[in-house]
Design a protein around this motif. Structure first.
Motif, PDB file in Angstrom:
ATOM      1  N   MET A   1     -46.313   2.266 -53.606  1.00 22.73           N
ATOM      2  CA  MET A   1     -47.303   2.105 -54.720  1.00 22.73           C
ATOM      3  C   MET A   1     -48.889   2.877 -53.515  1.00 22.73           C
ATOM      4  O   MET A   1     -49.075   3.330 -53.986  1.00 22.73           O
ATOM      5  N   GLN A  18     -51.615  25.979 -61.067  1.00 26.44           N
ATOM      6  CA  GLN A  18     -51.039  24.816 -62.025  1.00 26.44           C
ATOM      7  C   GLN A  18     -52.322  24.187 -62.835  1.00 26.44           C
ATOM      8  O   GLN A  18     -52.057  24.304 -63.745  1.00 26.44           O
ATOM      9  N   GLU A  19     -53.418  23.692 -62.126  1.00 23.87           N
ATOM     10  CA  GLU A  19     -54.754  23.923 -62.470  1.00 23.87           C
ATOM     11  C   GLU A  19     -55.369  24.239 -63.580  1.00 23.87           C
ATOM     12  O   GLU A  19     -55.439  23.863 -64.661  1.00 23.87           O
ATOM     13  N   ALA A  22     -53.072  23.931 -66.605  1.00 26.59           N
ATOM     14  CA  ALA A  22     -53.387  23.219 -67.436  1.00 26.59           C
ATOM     15  C   ALA A  22     -54.074  23.351 -68.196  1.00 26.59           C
ATOM     16  O   ALA A  22     -54.843  22.839 -69.335  1.00 26.59           O
ATOM     17  N   VAL A 108     -63.704  14.947 -60.618  1.00 28.48           N
ATOM     18  CA  VAL A 108     -63.690  13.579 -60.337  1.00 28.48           C
ATOM     19  C   VAL A 108     -62.252  14.495 -59.575  1.00 28.48           C
ATOM     20  O   VAL A 108     -61.658  13.559 -58.568  1.00 28.48           O
ATOM     21  N   ALA A 109     -61.361  15.096 -59.936  1.00 25.87           N
ATOM     22  CA  ALA A 109     -60.192  15.801 -59.236  1.00 25.87           C
ATOM     23  C   ALA A 109     -60.113  16.531 -58.300  1.00 25.87           C
ATOM     24  O   ALA A 109     -61.004  17.259 -58.396  1.00 25.87           O
ATOM     25  N   PRO A 110     -58.747  16.736 -57.829  1.00 31.98           N
ATOM     26  CA  PRO A 110     -59.300  17.568 -56.531  1.00 31.98           C
ATOM     27  C   PRO A 110     -58.903  18.729 -56.757  1.00 31.98           C
ATOM     28  O   PRO A 110     -57.782  19.504 -56.168  1.00 31.98           O
ATOM     29  N   LEU A 111     -59.216  19.434 -57.550  1.00 34.04           N
ATOM     30  CA  LEU A 111     -59.011  20.907 -58.164  1.00 34.04           C
ATOM     31  C   LEU A 111     -58.502  21.592 -56.212  1.00 34.04           C
ATOM     32  O   LEU A 111     -60.106  21.442 -56.157  1.00 34.04           O
TER      33      LEU A 111
ATOM     34  N   ARG B  75     -61.044  12.874 -52.977  1.00 35.34           N
ATOM     35  CA  ARG B  75     -60.770  12.807 -54.424  1.00 35.34           C
ATOM     36  C   ARG B  75     -59.695  12.360 -54.736  1.00 35.34           C
ATOM     37  O   ARG B  75     -58.709  12.079 -55.186  1.00 35.34           O
ATOM     38  N   CYS B  76     -58.510  12.845 -53.624  1.00 30.23           N
ATOM     39  CA  CYS B  76     -56.973  12.369 -53.767  1.00 30.23           C
ATOM     40  C   CYS B  76     -56.402  11.498 -53.650  1.00 30.23           C
ATOM     41  O   CYS B  76     -55.538  11.052 -54.153  1.00 30.23           O
ATOM     42  N   GLY B 101     -52.541  14.603 -65.005  1.00 29.79           N
ATOM     43  CA  GLY B 101     -51.197  14.914 -63.778  1.00 29.79           C
ATOM     44  C   GLY B 101     -51.097  16.235 -63.153  1.00 29.79           C
ATOM     45  O   GLY B 101     -51.203  16.651 -61.816  1.00 29.79           O
ATOM     46  N   ASP B 102     -51.927  17.602 -63.889  1.00 34.18           N
ATOM     47  CA  ASP B 102     -51.665  18.777 -62.959  1.00 34.18           C
ATOM     48  C   ASP B 102     -52.841  18.942 -62.508  1.00 34.18           C
ATOM     49  O   ASP B 102     -52.757  19.910 -61.314  1.00 34.18           O
ATOM     50  N   LEU B 103     -54.189  18.412 -63.055  1.00 31.60           N
ATOM     51  CA  LEU B 103     -55.608  18.478 -61.984  1.00 31.60           C
ATOM     52  C   LEU B 103     -55.441  18.129 -60.650  1.00 31.60           C
ATOM     53  O   LEU B 103     -56.052  18.372 -59.648  1.00 31.60           O
ATOM     54  N   TYR B 104     -53.979  16.887 -60.731  1.00 30.59           N
ATOM     55  CA  TYR B 104     -54.198  16.288 -59.330  1.00 30.59           C
ATOM     56  C   TYR B 104     -52.687  16.662 -58.854  1.00 30.59           C
ATOM     57  O   TYR B 104     -52.426  16.019 -57.834  1.00 30.59           O
ATOM     58  N   HIS B 105     -52.132  17.641 -58.964  1.00 27.78           N
ATOM     59  CA  HIS B 105     -51.079  18.338 -58.544  1.00 27.78           C
ATOM     60  C   HIS B 105     -50.415  18.133 -58.491  1.00 27.78           C
ATOM     61  O   HIS B 105     -49.672  18.484 -57.270  1.00 27.78           O
ATOM     62  N   LEU B 106     -49.472  16.937 -59.402  1.00 27.78           N
ATOM     63  CA  LEU B 106     -48.283  16.904 -59.291  1.00 27.78           C
ATOM     64  C   LEU B 106     -47.377  17.572 -59.248  1.00 27.78           C
ATOM     65  O   LEU B 106     -47.235  18.229 -60.566  1.00 27.78           O
ATOM     66  N   ARG B 107     -46.148  17.500 -59.148  1.00 29.59           N
ATOM     67  CA  ARG B 107     -44.732  18.554 -59.353  1.00 29.59           C
ATOM     68  C   ARG B 107     -44.362  17.583 -60.981  1.00 29.59           C
ATOM     69  O   ARG B 107     -44.695  16.100 -61.205  1.00 29.59           O
ATOM     70  N   ARG B 114     -44.139   9.165 -63.678  1.00 27.27           N
ATOM     71  CA  ARG B 114     -45.136   8.459 -63.843  1.00 27.27           C
ATOM     72  C   ARG B 114     -45.704   8.080 -64.616  1.00 27.27           C
ATOM     73  O   ARG B 114     -45.663   7.118 -64.771  1.00 27.27           O
ATOM     74  N   SER B 147     -54.705   6.965 -66.854  1.00 26.36           N
ATOM     75  CA  SER B 147     -54.819   8.430 -65.647  1.00 26.36           C
ATOM     76  C   SER B 147     -55.282   8.914 -64.680  1.00 26.36           C
ATOM     77  O   SER B 147     -55.639   9.111 -63.771  1.00 26.36           O
ATOM     78  N   LEU B 150     -52.496   7.944 -61.993  1.00 29.02           N
ATOM     79  CA  LEU B 150     -50.964   8.836 -62.445  1.00 29.02           C
ATOM     80  C   LEU B 150     -51.281   9.426 -60.703  1.00 29.02           C
ATOM     81  O   LEU B 150     -49.877   9.269 -60.438  1.00 29.02           O
ATOM     82  N   HIS B 151     -51.650   9.517 -59.682  1.00 26.07           N
ATOM     83  CA  HIS B 151     -51.659  10.209 -58.388  1.00 26.07           C
ATOM     84  C   HIS B 151     -51.467   8.726 -57.631  1.00 26.07           C
ATOM     85  O   HIS B 151     -51.799   8.953 -56.205  1.00 26.07           O
ATOM     86  N   ARG B 152     -51.300   7.634 -57.939  1.00 24.41           N
ATOM     87  CA  ARG B 152     -51.361   6.545 -57.146  1.00 24.41           C
ATOM     88  C   ARG B 152     -52.117   6.802 -56.284  1.00 24.41           C
ATOM     89  O   ARG B 152     -51.494   7.089 -54.878  1.00 24.41           O
ATOM     90  N   ARG B 154     -54.836   5.144 -53.614  1.00 26.44           N
ATOM     91  CA  ARG B 154     -54.786   4.362 -52.110  1.00 26.44           C
ATOM     92  C   ARG B 154     -55.970   3.600 -53.029  1.00 26.44           C
ATOM     93  O   ARG B 154     -55.908   2.316 -52.476  1.00 26.44           O
TER      94      ARG B 154
END
Lengths: 279, 337
Positions: A1, A18-19, A22, A108-111, B75-76, B101-107, B114, B147, B150-152, B154
């Motif tokens: 995890m 990507q962002e 979306a 909050v997302a790492p844009l 944020r990551c 998921g796209d905002l966290y840039h997951l493939r 996930r 949500s 989603l990006h696992r 920590r």
């Protein structure tokens, strides 16, 4: 995890795409499921076109400059009004996101860059307003108000794009400057129609009293309407004087230049505001 | 090194000081609870941590990264589940997760895999393809938890994760949080529910009026208080006169440290006692005086007692004290960009 799937080191450009994709997709999904904005945005100008076209259909021939029919004259104005109204609403989705806290979810997302939020709005509203304008152009053509040639169509699209960018910038700026959607809707409501009437959309400058002529000759909508009217009128020549403004003659090139400067100016103007609100 | 270090945070909203020198260390791999009444500064603390708000003073470090200098890296690392769930009613849950998921840039492949995991984990299969506008509070909260995961991340940060939820949803969320911690994710949650912190937290801090007033494991905090708690009622509802008479009667009993008359609970008596057989002696004393016993119960000190000891009021009283003072409209404005 513990191993994070998102790593801050992957390709910045791909992440930006990507962002933005979306965020844009979200706006189009909303539109697809709630198409009333799209429909209303076409319906209203259509009603203008039919009602005003009918109202002045018996106007004496040769009254308008160039001897064109009122329907043809009106067409350009209604096309511009369509794009303008659509772009003026650009700030609304952003305002709702601010008010309902969805924006916080995005922040909050790492844009990669928070410009992607603005960029998505611009892409969405540009597409929407162009679709609506094209729908109006097609209807006008069916009503017998003409269709621009290929070069003319190019000019129409470029002009509309410039206007849409400028108005979108303004609306997004308002969406971050005003306290809520009530205020934003009020501002849109107050400016929408008066700007239409104080332009050359419904009547040429020569019909107007001097004070209104001045207003119309300074109104950004006029600078979009005249090139489009010229595109409909026939052989394309941007160096021709399109507007006999009280301050001097205005050519097609000047119209486009004014729109370009306006767009650039507005984006520069709202930039500090957006930076502050999205930092 | 702790995973999260908040040092000397201060934050004011106009004349209101929400945080007054708040410091907190959260070790990696545990479930950390922030307990405090509404208005204590929990949400402000978590919003600063989520990089939504800049403190007036103080520093925030997550895994050694300065959150104020490099918010993007933080944020990551972090998942944040806010208290007021902002959701796009027009999108389905699945579409919202895809967006996230796209905002966290997951493939895309990773993202979808996930998502499947989380949909199964949180029991969302039946309604994930319905529009979010139709969801109940519990469904929304589960979607939001998904949500955030989603990006696992920590570190997962949750602001009042179960406030206003039905028991079933609350149980489901508690279960997921326990499993997460077992698998190595660190969790920080705020709550004004004593039972929630008691049931979940490995470590906790009690926050009151913008600062930390007690910190440790729940057991440590309770043991630090010492003694047991006894509640006594001679009838269902007494009056002040009777309560004071009882107080005088029982104070000399061996092992009784303190007696408080609890007016809010029908003038029952709350006693702090120490040593063996205190209950027996209390009963004898009451018998000799010819007084009936309606209820007499002994318990270990609770977290509420910890709060009471530190602030001089119970958590519920603190809640009630601010209940009428909160300006939710103002708070909403503060959280608006």
């Amino acid at each position: 995890m513990t191993s994070p799937v998102a790593t801050p080191t992957s390709a910045p450009m791909a992440e930006l795409v990507q962002e933005t994709t979306a965020l844009t997709r979200r706006l189009f999904l909303q539109l697809q499921r709630r198409p009333s904005t799209l429909v209303a945005g076409v319906l209203q100008p259509l009603i203008w076109l039919v009602l005003f076209g009918a109202l002045f259909s018996r106007a004496p021939e040769g009254l308008l400059p160039g001897g064109i029919s009122y329907g043809r004259f009106l067409g350009a104005g209604v096309i511009v009004f369509t794009a303008f109204s659509a772009a003026l609403n650009a700030g609304l989705p952003v305002m709702f996101d601010r008010e309902f806290g969805f924006l916080n979810r995005l922040l909050v997302a790492p844009l990669r860059s928070r410009s992607s939020i603005v960029l998505a709005s611009v892409i969405y509203i540009t597409t929407l307003s162009l679709i609506q304008s094209l729908a109006i152009m097609a209807t006008a053509a069916l009503l017998g108000y003409g269709w621009p040639g290929m070069a003319g169509l190019g000019l129409v699209l470029v002009t509309l794009l410039l206007l849409v960018f400028a108005v979108t910038a303004l609306s997004l700026g308002l969406a971050f400057a005003l306290p809520g959607h009530i205020e934003l809707i009020a501002v849109i409501f107050v400016f929408n129609l008066p700007l239409l009437f104080a332009s050359t959309a419904l009547a040429p400058l020569s019909f107007m009293p001097p004070w209104l002529g001045w207003l119309a000759a300074l109104n950004p909508l006029t600078f979009a309407i005249e090139p489009i009217r010229a595109a409909y009128a026939g052989p394309l020549d941007l160096s021709v004087v399109l507007l006999d403004a009280p301050y001097g003659p205005v050519s097609g090139y000047v119209c486009l230049l004014v729109l370009m400067l306006l767009t650039a100016g507005l984006f520069l103007l709202i930039r500090p505001l957006l930076n502050r609100k999205l930092s | 090194m702790p995973l999260l270090e908040l040092a000397h945070l201060q934050k004011s909203y106009g004349p209101v000081k929400a945080l007054k020198d708040l410091s907190l260390d959260v070790p990696e791999g545990c479930l950390y609870g922030l307990l405090g009444p509404n208005g204590a500064g929990k949400t402000t603390t978590l919003r600063i941590l989520a990089t939504l708000l800049a403190p007036d003073q103080g520093t925030v470090q997550v895994a050694g990264i300065d959150a104020l200098q490099d918010p993007r890296s933080v944020r990551c690392l972090m998942g944040y589940v806010a208290q007021e769930v902002a959701i796009d009613k027009i999108l389905t849950g699945r579409e919202l997760l895809q967006l996230q998921g796209d905002l966290y840039h997951l493939r895309p492949a990773n993202r979808d895999k996930r998502m499947q995991e989380l949909i199964a984990l949180l029991g969302m299969q039946d309604w994930i393809d319905r529009r979010c506008g139709t969801y109940s509070g519990g469904m929304r909260r589960r979607l939001d938890l998904a949500s955030g995961l989603l990006h696992r991340p920590r570190l997962l940060v949750l602001d009042e994760p179960t406030v206003g939820l039905d028991i079933e949803s609350r149980g489901a969320i508690w279960q997921v949080l326990r499993e997460l911690v077992q698998e190595g994710t660190s969790v920080l949650l705020s709550s004004h529910y004593l039972e929630e912190v008691e049931a979940l937290a490995d470590r906790m801090a009690i926050i009151d009026a913008g600062r930390v007033i007690a910190e440790g494991t729940p057991d440590e905090l309770k043991q630090r208080l010492g003694g047991d708690r006894v509640t006594l009622r001679v009838r269902e509802f007494s009056d002040q006169h009777e309560a004071e008479r009882l107080q005088r009667l029982l104070q000399p009993v061996e092992g009784v440290l303190q007696i408080v008359v609890n007016r809010a609970q029908g003038y029952s008596l709350n006693l702090v006692v120490e040593g063996d057989h205190v209950l027996q002696r209390l009963r004898q004393q009451l018998d000799q005086a010819g007084l009936p016993v309606f209820a007499l119960a002994q318990s270990r000190p609770s977290l509420d007692d910890v709060y009471l000891q530190a602030t001089g009021r119970t958590l519920m009283d603190a809640e009630l004290a601010v209940a009428g003072q909160r300006d939710t409209k103002q708070e909403r404005k503060q959280s608006m960009r």
